[in-house]
Design a protein around this motif. Structure first.
Motif, short mmCIF file in Angstrom:
data_model
loop_
_atom_site.label_atom_id
_atom_site.label_comp_id
_atom_site.label_asym_id
_atom_site.label_seq_id
_atom_site.Cartn_x
_atom_site.Cartn_y
_atom_site.Cartn_z
N CYS A 1 0.86 -1.18 0.00
CA CYS A 1 0.00 0.00 0.00
C CYS A 1 0.90 1.23 0.00
CB CYS A 1 -0.93 0.00 1.21
SG CYS A 1 -1.77 1.59 1.42
N CYS B 1 0.06 3.40 3.45
CA CYS B 1 0.41 3.03 4.83
C CYS B 1 1.54 2.01 4.91
CB CYS B 1 -0.82 2.53 5.59
SG CYS B 1 -1.36 0.88 5.10
N ASN C 1 1.36 -1.12 4.16
CA ASN C 1 0.85 -2.47 4.40
C ASN C 1 1.34 -3.44 3.31
OD1 ASN C 1 -0.73 -4.72 4.97
ND2 ASN C 1 -2.63 -3.81 4.17
N CYS D 1 -6.24 -0.78 -0.31
CA CYS D 1 -5.78 -1.39 0.93
C CYS D 1 -6.95 -1.41 1.91
CB CYS D 1 -4.63 -0.54 1.48
SG CYS D 1 -4.16 -0.91 3.17
N CYS E 1 -6.10 0.80 5.42
CA CYS E 1 -6.21 2.26 5.52
C CYS E 1 -7.23 2.83 4.54
CB CYS E 1 -4.84 2.92 5.32
SG CYS E 1 -4.25 2.86 3.63
ZN LIG Z 1 -2.85 1.11 3.41
#
Ligand SMILES: [Zn+2]
Ligand SMILES: [Zn+2]
Length: 285
Positions: free
Chosen positions: A215, A218, A220, A242, A245
């Protein structure tokens, strides 16, 4: 990136095919025209010679070593305030035509012309991604800080594009961070080719490799929470998002797309994906 005329022709072609995109595309063209003097000059508003390969290779080396985007390593003192001010008035003129509050913005430009505001300070803040200075300007001149940020950004755009154009693959393949390695902006678009996903910066035209399962907002990397949506009528486009977030990227699948999409227009051309994403409760980066 191709010459100005080529870019304008490509935009006009898209306006003919997709008249619903006329407004944002016309604004894009007007900004390009306002930047003409900068774009056609050798130094792109700076005292540097961009044909000197050692400048770019040193910047690229330092960016990779420090993990900082190239723009943040540039010193604002290389920019020529007179050339920048000239373009600044032209870009502001575009917004007056579009109905921006004229007096407030004109006052800001007068302050820069008189030297009470140092244009290089404003440029430096854009290079370093410092939003605070623009909040201050916005308050002082009762103007949208984002508009002032946009205008000052447009003064360094031809130079930053030139740098992006001259960097080589090692930067694109070894950067491995979400923000653009050249200008530091977080991309909202990507292009996918041969199962590799490249984040695309619509400000400077740079592309860099990013893991399919990352992501950009964030960081991720958990595949089970990184998903995608595809519009029914347009398989060449998709929204990567994602679940953690709720942010998304608009992806152009170059293996499926018919005609090539010109650089720097990715965000405008995929405007429909923003609607799909919004309907799905997602947030723009
Ligand atoms: Zn994210
Ligand atoms: Zn960039």
């Amino acid at each position: 990136m191709e010459r100005l005329e080529g870019r304008v022709n490509a935009i006009n072609q898209i306006i003919r095919e997709r008249p619903e995109l006329r407004k944002p595309l016309e604004l894009h063209t007007m900004i390009l025209e306002a930047q003409r003097q900068l774009r056609e000059s050798l130094g792109k508003g700076t005292s540097l010679d961009w044909n000197d390969k050692s400048i770019i290779s040193n910047l690229q080396h330092d960016a990779l070593k420090s993990n900082k985007p190239i723009a943040s390593l540039l010193d604002a003192s290389v920019f020529d305030p007179i050339v920048l001010l000239h373009t600044c008035e032209k870009v502001a003129g575009v917004f007056f035509e579009k109905g921006a509050k004229e007096e407030e913005l004109k006052e800001f430009i007068r302050e820069m012309k008189s030297g009470r505001i140092n244009i290089r300070d404003a440029v430096s803040a854009v290079l370093k991604g410092d939003a605070e200075l623009f909040e201050n300007y916005g308050e002082k001149f009762r103007t949208d800080p984002a508009l002032i940020f946009f205008i000052i950004s447009s003064l360094i755009q031809p130079c930053i594009e030139e740098i992006a154009n001259k960097t080589d693959n090692s930067l694109r393949e070894k950067w491995w961070q979400a923000p653009c390695p050249v200008c530091g902006r977080v991309p909202i678009c990507a292009r996918s080719k041969n199962n590799k996903r490249y984040l695309v910066c619509t400000f400077c035209g740079s592309r860099h490799l990013a893991d399919q399962f990352l992501c950009a907002n964030c960081g991720n990397t958990d595949p089970s929470t990184l998903k995608f949506l595809t519009p029914e009528d347009n398989p060449e486009f998709r929204v990567d998002y994602c679940d953690k977030c709720k942010h998304y990227l608009k992806v152009i699948d170059e293996d499926k797309s018919g005609r090539p999409i010109p650089e720097s227009l990715e965000d405008i051309i995929t405007i429909d994906l923003d609607i799909i994403a919004k309907d799905a409760g997602l947030v723009r980066i």
